[in-house]
Design a protein around this motif. Structure first.
Motif, PDB file in Angstrom:
ATOM      1  N   VAL A 153       0.845  -1.204   0.000  1.00 17.10           N
ATOM      2  CA  VAL A 153       0.000   0.000   0.000  1.00 17.10           C
ATOM      3  C   VAL A 153       0.875   1.247   0.000  1.00 17.10           C
ATOM      4  O   VAL A 153       0.596   2.207  -0.725  1.00 17.10           O
ATOM      5  CB  VAL A 153      -0.980  -0.015   1.195  1.00 17.10           C
ATOM      6  CG1 VAL A 153      -1.652   1.335   1.376  1.00 17.10           C
ATOM      7  CG2 VAL A 153      -2.022  -1.118   1.019  1.00 17.10           C
ATOM      8  N   LEU A 154       1.939   1.240   0.776  1.00 16.21           N
ATOM      9  CA  LEU A 154       2.847   2.378   0.802  1.00 16.21           C
ATOM     10  C   LEU A 154       3.508   2.600  -0.562  1.00 16.21           C
ATOM     11  O   LEU A 154       3.676   3.739  -1.003  1.00 16.21           O
ATOM     12  CB  LEU A 154       3.904   2.191   1.894  1.00 16.21           C
ATOM     13  CG  LEU A 154       4.833   3.360   2.165  1.00 16.21           C
ATOM     14  CD1 LEU A 154       4.080   4.655   2.390  1.00 16.21           C
ATOM     15  CD2 LEU A 154       5.714   3.027   3.362  1.00 16.21           C
ATOM     16  N   ALA A 155       3.826   1.528  -1.261  1.00 16.22           N
ATOM     17  CA  ALA A 155       4.394   1.654  -2.610  1.00 16.22           C
ATOM     18  C   ALA A 155       3.378   2.291  -3.559  1.00 16.22           C
ATOM     19  O   ALA A 155       3.731   3.149  -4.381  1.00 16.22           O
ATOM     20  CB  ALA A 155       4.834   0.290  -3.127  1.00 16.22           C
ATOM     21  N   ILE A 156       2.124   1.888  -3.432  1.00 13.56           N
ATOM     22  CA  ILE A 156       1.070   2.479  -4.270  1.00 13.56           C
ATOM     23  C   ILE A 156       0.898   3.952  -3.936  1.00 13.56           C
ATOM     24  O   ILE A 156       0.771   4.795  -4.843  1.00 13.56           O
ATOM     25  CB  ILE A 156      -0.251   1.696  -4.096  1.00 13.56           C
ATOM     26  CG1 ILE A 156      -0.109   0.299  -4.698  1.00 13.56           C
ATOM     27  CG2 ILE A 156      -1.431   2.447  -4.713  1.00 13.56           C
ATOM     28  CD1 ILE A 156      -1.225  -0.670  -4.312  1.00 13.56           C
ATOM     29  N   ILE A 157       0.915   4.289  -2.652  1.00 10.91           N
ATOM     30  CA  ILE A 157       0.805   5.695  -2.244  1.00 10.91           C
ATOM     31  C   ILE A 157       1.958   6.501  -2.828  1.00 10.91           C
ATOM     32  O   ILE A 157       1.754   7.604  -3.350  1.00 10.91           O
ATOM     33  CB  ILE A 157       0.767   5.817  -0.703  1.00 10.91           C
ATOM     34  CG1 ILE A 157      -0.553   5.275  -0.169  1.00 10.91           C
ATOM     35  CG2 ILE A 157       0.988   7.263  -0.259  1.00 10.91           C
ATOM     36  CD1 ILE A 157      -0.603   5.111   1.348  1.00 10.91           C
ATOM     37  N   THR A 158       3.159   5.952  -2.785  1.00 11.12           N
ATOM     38  CA  THR A 158       4.324   6.643  -3.351  1.00 11.12           C
ATOM     39  C   THR A 158       4.108   6.918  -4.833  1.00 11.12           C
ATOM     40  O   THR A 158       4.368   8.026  -5.314  1.00 11.12           O
ATOM     41  CB  THR A 158       5.611   5.820  -3.132  1.00 11.12           C
ATOM     42  OG1 THR A 158       5.760   5.550  -1.736  1.00 11.12           O
ATOM     43  CG2 THR A 158       6.833   6.546  -3.654  1.00 11.12           C
ATOM     44  N   GLY A 159       3.634   5.930  -5.555  1.00 12.98           N
ATOM     45  CA  GLY A 159       3.367   6.112  -6.984  1.00 12.98           C
ATOM     46  C   GLY A 159       2.301   7.163  -7.235  1.00 12.98           C
ATOM     47  O   GLY A 159       2.422   7.985  -8.163  1.00 12.98           O
TER      48      GLY A 159
ATOM     49  N   GLU B 126       9.721  12.046  -1.580  1.00 14.62           N
ATOM     50  CA  GLU B 126      10.874  11.593  -0.794  1.00 14.62           C
ATOM     51  C   GLU B 126      10.443  11.148   0.600  1.00 14.62           C
ATOM     52  O   GLU B 126      10.992  10.187   1.141  1.00 14.62           O
ATOM     53  CB  GLU B 126      11.943  12.684  -0.720  1.00 14.62           C
ATOM     54  CG  GLU B 126      12.617  12.955  -2.053  1.00 14.62           C
ATOM     55  CD  GLU B 126      13.149  11.686  -2.715  1.00 14.62           C
ATOM     56  OE1 GLU B 126      13.896  10.922  -2.054  1.00 14.62           O
ATOM     57  OE2 GLU B 126      12.828  11.445  -3.889  1.00 14.62           O
ATOM     58  N   ARG B 127       9.451  11.795   1.174  1.00  9.40           N
ATOM     59  CA  ARG B 127       8.925  11.375   2.476  1.00  9.40           C
ATOM     60  C   ARG B 127       8.345   9.966   2.371  1.00  9.40           C
ATOM     61  O   ARG B 127       8.588   9.113   3.228  1.00  9.40           O
ATOM     62  CB  ARG B 127       7.869  12.370   2.961  1.00  9.40           C
ATOM     63  CG  ARG B 127       7.203  11.961   4.266  1.00  9.40           C
ATOM     64  CD  ARG B 127       6.330  13.069   4.807  1.00  9.40           C
ATOM     65  NE  ARG B 127       7.128  14.149   5.326  1.00  9.40           N
ATOM     66  CZ  ARG B 127       7.675  14.164   6.554  1.00  9.40           C
ATOM     67  NH1 ARG B 127       7.482  13.145   7.367  1.00  9.40           N
ATOM     68  NH2 ARG B 127       8.388  15.179   6.953  1.00  9.40           N
TER      69      ARG B 127
ATOM     70  N   ALA C 184       2.334   8.161  11.071  1.00 12.11           N
ATOM     71  CA  ALA C 184       3.012   9.352  11.588  1.00 12.11           C
ATOM     72  C   ALA C 184       3.950   9.951  10.550  1.00 12.11           C
ATOM     73  O   ALA C 184       4.047  11.177  10.418  1.00 12.11           O
ATOM     74  CB  ALA C 184       3.776   9.001  12.863  1.00 12.11           C
ATOM     75  N   TYR C 185       4.630   9.087   9.799  1.00 16.09           N
ATOM     76  CA  TYR C 185       5.552   9.558   8.762  1.00 16.09           C
ATOM     77  C   TYR C 185       4.792  10.273   7.651  1.00 16.09           C
ATOM     78  O   TYR C 185       5.116  11.402   7.277  1.00 16.09           O
ATOM     79  CB  TYR C 185       6.320   8.374   8.176  1.00 16.09           C
ATOM     80  CG  TYR C 185       7.781   8.653   7.919  1.00 16.09           C
ATOM     81  CD1 TYR C 185       8.205   9.803   7.279  1.00 16.09           C
ATOM     82  CD2 TYR C 185       8.742   7.740   8.303  1.00 16.09           C
ATOM     83  CE1 TYR C 185       9.547  10.039   7.044  1.00 16.09           C
ATOM     84  CE2 TYR C 185      10.085   7.961   8.078  1.00 16.09           C
ATOM     85  CZ  TYR C 185      10.477   9.125   7.449  1.00 16.09           C
ATOM     86  OH  TYR C 185      11.804   9.356   7.221  1.00 16.09           O
ATOM     87  N   LEU C 186       3.761   9.626   7.128  1.00 12.22           N
ATOM     88  CA  LEU C 186       3.051  10.182   5.980  1.00 12.22           C
ATOM     89  C   LEU C 186       2.240  11.431   6.339  1.00 12.22           C
ATOM     90  O   LEU C 186       2.146  12.361   5.533  1.00 12.22           O
ATOM     91  CB  LEU C 186       2.138   9.127   5.357  1.00 12.22           C
ATOM     92  CG  LEU C 186       2.846   7.931   4.733  1.00 12.22           C
ATOM     93  CD1 LEU C 186       1.824   6.979   4.126  1.00 12.22           C
ATOM     94  CD2 LEU C 186       3.880   8.353   3.699  1.00 12.22           C
TER      95      LEU C 186
ATOM     96  N   ALA D 241       6.253  15.321  16.518  1.00 13.68           N
ATOM     97  CA  ALA D 241       7.260  14.529  17.232  1.00 13.68           C
ATOM     98  C   ALA D 241       6.854  14.464  18.698  1.00 13.68           C
ATOM     99  O   ALA D 241       6.254  15.402  19.205  1.00 13.68           O
ATOM    100  CB  ALA D 241       8.628  15.171  17.072  1.00 13.68           C
ATOM    101  N   PRO D 242       7.114  13.385  19.382  1.00 15.25           N
ATOM    102  CA  PRO D 242       7.899  12.214  19.012  1.00 15.25           C
ATOM    103  C   PRO D 242       7.045  11.016  18.585  1.00 15.25           C
ATOM    104  O   PRO D 242       7.456   9.869  18.807  1.00 15.25           O
ATOM    105  CB  PRO D 242       8.660  11.912  20.294  1.00 15.25           C
ATOM    106  CG  PRO D 242       7.652  12.219  21.375  1.00 15.25           C
ATOM    107  CD  PRO D 242       6.868  13.404  20.838  1.00 15.25           C
ATOM    108  N   THR D 243       5.889  11.232  18.002  1.00 14.81           N
ATOM    109  CA  THR D 243       4.994  10.128  17.660  1.00 14.81           C
ATOM    110  C   THR D 243       5.711   9.047  16.861  1.00 14.81           C
ATOM    111  O   THR D 243       5.642   7.861  17.192  1.00 14.81           O
ATOM    112  CB  THR D 243       3.767  10.641  16.872  1.00 14.81           C
ATOM    113  OG1 THR D 243       3.144  11.683  17.612  1.00 14.81           O
ATOM    114  CG2 THR D 243       2.783   9.526  16.598  1.00 14.81           C
ATOM    115  N   ARG D 244       6.382   9.458  15.801  1.00 11.27           N
ATOM    116  CA  ARG D 244       7.038   8.478  14.927  1.00 11.27           C
ATOM    117  C   ARG D 244       8.154   7.739  15.657  1.00 11.27           C
ATOM    118  O   ARG D 244       8.264   6.515  15.567  1.00 11.27           O
ATOM    119  CB  ARG D 244       7.573   9.179  13.679  1.00 11.27           C
ATOM    120  CG  ARG D 244       8.052   8.212  12.618  1.00 11.27           C
ATOM    121  CD  ARG D 244       8.514   8.920  11.352  1.00 11.27           C
ATOM    122  NE  ARG D 244       9.827   9.473  11.522  1.00 11.27           N
ATOM    123  CZ  ARG D 244      10.136  10.763  11.421  1.00 11.27           C
ATOM    124  NH1 ARG D 244       9.227  11.654  11.122  1.00 11.27           N
ATOM    125  NH2 ARG D 244      11.370  11.181  11.602  1.00 11.27           N
ATOM    126  N   SER D 245       8.977   8.458  16.405  1.00 15.65           N
ATOM    127  CA  SER D 245      10.092   7.789  17.082  1.00 15.65           C
ATOM    128  C   SER D 245       9.601   6.893  18.219  1.00 15.65           C
ATOM    129  O   SER D 245      10.203   5.838  18.468  1.00 15.65           O
ATOM    130  CB  SER D 245      11.120   8.805  17.585  1.00 15.65           C
ATOM    131  OG  SER D 245      10.530   9.707  18.484  1.00 15.65           O
TER     132      SER D 245
END
Length: 146
Positions: free
Chosen positions: A23-29, A60-61, A110-112, A117-121
């Protein structure tokens, strides 16, 4: 193998994580298409011209999130598979797999969504705990039987 409750649980959570990566690959595309930021000149030419052969911060994100998944989910696949062979308590094993899976999903969200911060970490760190636990258990099992 699916009669083994631990392995079945591992298969479920591993497959869920692999689907998440797809799914993340599709979102990137999709972000590439929406932002017109193509990695290859031939893709840029097909979608408006060479000026679109460029990088974009949002693309890039997505790519960083995907790379982070690969750096963490692939080791989990190995550790979880070997850990499953050790005959751990099914409830304890399921908790290990669940914590890792939820941690990775929260990390990606959290990334997308660029959550504060600091949710992702924190999500990253929480997901590392079961991996560290499984790694120690695998090493202990190997050392005591070697």
């Amino acid at each position: 193998m699916m009669e083994n409750e631990v392995f079945a649980s591992f298969a479920f959570y591993s497959t869920t994580l692999i689907i998440k990566m797809y799914v993340l690959a599709i979102i990137t595309g999709q972000v590439r298409l929406r932002k017109k930021a193509f990695a290859n000149p031939e893709d840029a030419l097909r979608n408006g011209g060479l000026q679109y052969h460029r990088e974009d911060p949002d693309v890039e994100r997505c790519r960083r999130a995907h790379r982070n998944d690969m750096e963490n989910i692939f080791p989990f696949l190995f550790l979880g598979a070997v850990y499953s062979l050790l005959g751990p308590n099914p409830i304890v094993a399921r908790i290990h797999f669940l914590i890792f899976c939820v941690g990775r999903i929260v990390h990606t969200v959290a990334y997308l969504l660029q959550l504060k911060a600091p949710t992702r970490s924190v999500a990253y760190s929480v997901a590392q705990l079961p991996c560290f636990s499984m790694a120690l258990q695998v090493l202990y099992a190997v050392i005591t039987r070697w």
